[in-house]
Write an enzyme that holds these catalytic residues in place. Structure first.
Site, PDB file in Angstrom:
ATOM      1  N   PHE A 141     -15.559   3.663   6.849  1.00  0.00           N
ATOM      2  CA  PHE A 141     -14.040   4.244   6.555  1.00  0.00           C
ATOM      3  C   PHE A 141     -13.799   4.250   5.196  1.00  0.00           C
ATOM      4  CE2 PHE A 141     -13.875  -0.366   7.673  1.00  0.00           C
ATOM      5  CZ  PHE A 141     -13.694  -0.983   6.641  1.00  0.00           C
ATOM      6  N   ASN A 147      -2.079   0.283   6.782  1.00  0.00           N
ATOM      7  CA  ASN A 147      -1.793  -0.899   7.291  1.00  0.00           C
ATOM      8  C   ASN A 147      -0.759  -1.750   6.357  1.00  0.00           C
ATOM      9  OD1 ASN A 147      -3.524  -1.814   5.783  1.00  0.00           O
ATOM     10  ND2 ASN A 147      -4.686  -3.198   7.282  1.00  0.00           N
ATOM     11  N   GLU A 167      -9.763 -11.023  -7.234  1.00  0.00           N
ATOM     12  CA  GLU A 167      -8.748  -9.947  -7.141  1.00  0.00           C
ATOM     13  C   GLU A 167      -7.614 -10.057  -7.982  1.00  0.00           C
ATOM     14  OE1 GLU A 167      -9.915  -8.708  -2.419  1.00  0.00           O
ATOM     15  OE2 GLU A 167      -7.970  -9.724  -2.919  1.00  0.00           O
ATOM     16  N   ARG A 214      -1.928 -14.119   4.877  1.00  0.00           N
ATOM     17  CA  ARG A 214      -2.432 -13.676   5.925  1.00  0.00           C
ATOM     18  C   ARG A 214      -1.755 -13.687   7.290  1.00  0.00           C
ATOM     19  NH1 ARG A 214      -7.142 -11.489   4.575  1.00  0.00           N
ATOM     20  NH2 ARG A 214      -8.136 -11.684   6.653  1.00  0.00           N
ATOM     21  N   THR A 263      -5.260  -7.225  10.731  1.00  0.00           N
ATOM     22  CA  THR A 263      -5.734  -5.891   9.948  1.00  0.00           C
ATOM     23  C   THR A 263      -5.211  -4.614  10.791  1.00  0.00           C
ATOM     24  OG1 THR A 263      -7.536  -6.800   8.977  1.00  0.00           O
ATOM     25  CG2 THR A 263      -7.597  -4.508   8.819  1.00  0.00           C
ATOM     26  N   LYS A 305       0.879  -1.379   0.093  1.00  0.00           N
ATOM     27  CA  LYS A 305       0.202  -0.161   0.027  1.00  0.00           C
ATOM     28  C   LYS A 305       0.570   1.330  -0.135  1.00  0.00           C
ATOM     29  CE  LYS A 305      -3.899  -2.309   2.352  1.00  0.00           C
ATOM     30  NZ  LYS A 305      -5.004  -2.061   3.525  1.00  0.00           N
ATOM     31  N   ARG A 332       2.510  -5.994   9.466  1.00  0.00           N
ATOM     32  CA  ARG A 332       1.623  -5.023   9.861  1.00  0.00           C
ATOM     33  C   ARG A 332       2.345  -4.712  11.232  1.00  0.00           C
ATOM     34  NH1 ARG A 332      -3.652  -7.553   7.725  1.00  0.00           N
ATOM     35  NH2 ARG A 332      -4.146  -6.199   5.710  1.00  0.00           N
ATOM     36  N   HIS A 373      -2.382  -5.577   1.677  1.00  0.00           N
ATOM     37  CA  HIS A 373      -3.742  -5.928   1.511  1.00  0.00           C
ATOM     38  C   HIS A 373      -3.448  -7.538   1.057  1.00  0.00           C
ATOM     39  CE1 HIS A 373      -7.657  -7.192   0.329  1.00  0.00           C
ATOM     40  NE2 HIS A 373      -7.197  -7.531  -0.705  1.00  0.00           N
ATOM     41  N   TYR A 379     -12.467  -2.120  -3.608  1.00  0.00           N
ATOM     42  CA  TYR A 379     -13.061  -2.313  -2.219  1.00  0.00           C
ATOM     43  C   TYR A 379     -14.271  -1.988  -2.182  1.00  0.00           C
ATOM     44  CZ  TYR A 379      -8.193  -2.231   0.084  1.00  0.00           C
ATOM     45  OH  TYR A 379      -7.126  -2.789   0.477  1.00  0.00           O
TER      46      TYR A 379
HETATM   47  P1  CMP Z   1      -7.427  -4.453   3.781  1.00  0.00           P
HETATM   48  O1  CMP Z   1      -7.036  -5.854   4.214  1.00  0.00           O
HETATM   49  O2  CMP Z   1      -6.979  -4.064   2.543  1.00  0.00           O
HETATM   50  O3  CMP Z   1      -9.176  -4.427   3.775  1.00  0.00           O
HETATM   51  C1  CMP Z   1      -9.953  -3.173   3.906  1.00  0.00           C
HETATM   52  C2  CMP Z   1      -9.133  -2.247   4.350  1.00  0.00           C
HETATM   53  O4  CMP Z   1      -9.795  -1.026   5.050  1.00  0.00           O
HETATM   54  C3  CMP Z   1      -8.341  -2.407   5.481  1.00  0.00           C
HETATM   55  O5  CMP Z   1      -7.027  -3.357   5.024  1.00  0.00           O
HETATM   56  C4  CMP Z   1      -7.719  -1.203   6.201  1.00  0.00           C
HETATM   57  O6  CMP Z   1      -6.730  -0.647   5.316  1.00  0.00           O
HETATM   58  C5  CMP Z   1      -9.025  -0.163   5.880  1.00  0.00           C
HETATM   59  N1  CMP Z   1      -9.509   0.099   7.066  1.00  0.00           N
HETATM   60  C6  CMP Z   1      -9.521   1.209   7.677  1.00  0.00           C
HETATM   61  N2  CMP Z   1     -10.478   1.394   8.885  1.00  0.00           N
HETATM   62  C7  CMP Z   1     -10.683  -0.109   8.960  1.00  0.00           C
HETATM   63  C8  CMP Z   1     -11.622  -0.729  10.086  1.00  0.00           C
HETATM   64  N3  CMP Z   1     -12.097   0.049  11.028  1.00  0.00           N
HETATM   65  N4  CMP Z   1     -11.726  -1.892   9.816  1.00  0.00           N
HETATM   66  C9  CMP Z   1     -11.278  -2.756   8.739  1.00  0.00           C
HETATM   67  N5  CMP Z   1     -10.364  -2.072   7.723  1.00  0.00           N
HETATM   68  C10 CMP Z   1     -10.276  -0.788   7.994  1.00  0.00           C
END
Ligand code: CMP
Length: 140
Positions: free
Chosen positions: A59, A114, A128, A87, A93, A11, A104, A117, A51
């Site tokens: 968010f 973070n 994806e 993962r 996350t 990212k 992370r 992905h 997304y």
């Molecule tokens: P990702 O695994 O790419 O999937 C969705 C993304 O939303 C997550 O990582 C974060 O970058 C972002 N995100 C921001 N806020 C939140 C939240 N509260 N819960 C989950 N994902 C979030």
């Protein structure tokens, strides 16, 4: 366990801090192979589409702004149980909940920024991967 492919995104918070190589190193040391890779600037429409499942989440707008704030590196990772393994290497996350030694935990700035992905299931991974790559781009 079978050989799988999963979609990974490094990212903008990570590309900004020049962490692409450090993150790829984590994948390779875990036995994952980069079989396709492209650095690119996501458009707003692309980030919204990728997304789309999160469209109703509070968010969403901020996430799209973040994902378009700088270059990303999209990748296909291949290996035994690649989806779960990726993962595991990424960690939770929210970096506050991520296990020691995960990407992370070590690199993420926040739950949004973070660093990486990764696809969460086989069907998501297939969709994806197709979002970013054609079969010709993937060389295993
Ligand atoms: P990702 O695994 O790419 O999937 C969705 C993304 O939303 C997550 O990582 C974060 O970058 C972002 N995100 C921001 N806020 C939140 C939240 N509260 N819960 C989950 N994902 C979030």
């Amino acid at each position: 366990m079978s050989v799988e492919r999963t979609l990974s995104i490094i990212k903008p918070d990570a590309t900004r801090r020049n962490l692409t190589g450090a993150i790829v190193d984590r994948f390779e040391k875990a036995g994952l192979r980069v079989v396709a890779q492209r650095r690119m600037q996501l458009s707003t429409a692309q980030a919204e589409a990728f997304y789309g499942v999160h469209r109703e989440r509070p968010f969403f707008k901020s996430l799209v702004e973040f994902m378009t704030s700088g270059p990303v590196v999209v990748q296909v990772l291949e290996g035994e149980g690649a989806i779960a393994k990726n993962r595991e290497v990424m960690g939770a996350t929210n970096p506050a909940n991520a296990a020691a030694g995960t990407i992370r935990k070590d690199f993420a700035e926040s739950i949004e920024a973070n660093s990486v992905h990764g696809s969460d299931a086989p069907e998501t991974a297939a969709n994806e991967i197709k979002f970013f790559f054609s079969d010709l781009d993937i060389v295993g």
